[in-house]
Design a protein around this motif. Structure first.
Motif, PDB file in Angstrom:
ATOM      1  N   GLN A   1      -6.705  -7.690   3.009  1.00 50.05           N
ATOM      2  CA  GLN A   1      -5.677  -7.104   3.873  1.00 50.05           C
ATOM      3  C   GLN A   1      -5.976  -5.634   4.143  1.00 50.05           C
ATOM      4  N   TRP A   2      -6.446  -4.920   3.123  1.00 52.65           N
ATOM      5  CA  TRP A   2      -6.846  -3.522   3.320  1.00 52.65           C
ATOM      6  C   TRP A   2      -7.958  -3.443   4.353  1.00 52.65           C
TER       7      TRP A   2
ATOM      8  N   ARG B   1      -6.756  -4.202   7.985  1.00 50.45           N
ATOM      9  CA  ARG B   1      -6.004  -3.107   8.608  1.00 50.45           C
ATOM     10  C   ARG B   1      -6.935  -2.138   9.316  1.00 50.45           C
ATOM     11  N   ARG B   2      -8.179  -2.076   8.834  1.00 51.38           N
ATOM     12  CA  ARG B   2      -9.171  -1.199   9.444  1.00 51.38           C
ATOM     13  C   ARG B   2      -9.982  -1.924  10.517  1.00 51.38           C
TER      14      ARG B   2
ATOM     15  N   TYR C   1     -10.580   0.823  -4.420  1.00 49.52           N
ATOM     16  CA  TYR C   1      -9.912   1.072  -3.141  1.00 49.52           C
ATOM     17  C   TYR C   1     -10.658   2.113  -2.315  1.00 49.52           C
TER      18      TYR C   1
ATOM     19  N   GLU D   1     -12.206   1.492   1.516  1.00 47.60           N
ATOM     20  CA  GLU D   1     -11.997   2.416   2.629  1.00 47.60           C
ATOM     21  C   GLU D   1     -13.319   2.859   3.253  1.00 47.60           C
TER      22      GLU D   1
END
Length: 242
Positions: free
Chosen positions: A202-203, A206-207, A176, A180
């Motif tokens: 999905q992570w 979102r960015r 994770y 990021e």
């Protein structure tokens, strides 16, 4: 959504960081079977009979034989063009490239990848079933009959270093953190059905990142990708990342 004939090289800038997730479809191109492609069966074995902690406790002999078969299959398989393309990409990008795989075989390593994160464990590593502190270790032997299942010095049985269904995947904090940090995300050969891996895109979305999916069939989470390439990874990845 595009076909392989429409693929052009993807531009990766000097500041970009690429996160790659590979799934069973990449190994399938090297001839390794998958549960998904066989209606929940692997050479006649049900997932719940060979790939869960309950299966190990109820019939360790059967689980042991199953992973003996998987090791033999993996040893006879060869890396394909997708593995090779990703190894070349790692050489080019260095630490700006992060390869996470759901696969437990060693085909990425045999293609030349040096830094591979196996979130579901590794077929050629074993560990004590009691988590006694010994840690996992390289185990190149072929599993044989259940009577020969080795024992740890603590007395526990040695089990495959595999994340079975119902167990927690490995290296999740690191994975994770890399999602990021990345600026682009590529998923190849994953069905989008197994979490937490299916949620990685999905992570990234979102960015606001550019996200690619490569595979011959749309995954269950297809709507999350900004670009979807309908082709085998071995055909598409050398064109996407020459």
């Amino acid at each position: 959504m595009v076909n392989v004939e429409e693929i052009g090289p993807v531009e990766i800038g000097e500041e970009d960081r690429l996160f790659v997730l590979t799934g069973a479809g990449v190994s399938a191109e090297s001839g390794l079977p998958t549960f998904r492609d066989n209606g929940g069966l692997w050479n006649g074995y049900l997932v719940e009979d060979v790939a869960t902690p309950e299966a190990w406790h109820e019939d360790a002999e059967q689980v042991w034989r199953f992973y003996a078969m998987r090791r033999r299959d993996a040893l006879s398989a060869r890396p394909n063009a997708a593995h090779t393309a990703l190894a070349r990409l790692e050489q080019r990008l260095g630490d700006r490239f992060y390869l996470c795989t759901q696969n437990v075989d060693d085909l990425h390593e045999r293609a030349g990848s040096k830094r591979v994160v196996h979130m579901h464990g590794e077929l050629f590593r074993s560990r004590c079933e009691r988590a006694c502190g010994r840690g996992d270790f390289f185990d190149e032997g072929i599993y044989t009959a259940a009577a020969e299942i080795p024992r740890c010095t603590c007395g526990g049985r040695i089990r495959p270093h595999i994340v079975w269904f119902g167990e927690t995947p490995l290296f999740m904090d690191e994975i994770y953190a890399e999602i990021e940090r990345c600026t682009m995300l590529l998923v190849a050969g994953s069905s989008g059905a197994v979490y937490p891996a299916a949620g990685f895109v999905q992570w990234a979305r979102r960015r606001g990142l550019r996200t690619f999916y490569v595979g011959p069939e749309l995954p269950l989470n297809a709507s999350q990708f900004t670009e979807r390439v309908m082709a085998n990874a071995g055909e598409a990845l050398p064109r996407l990342f020459p």
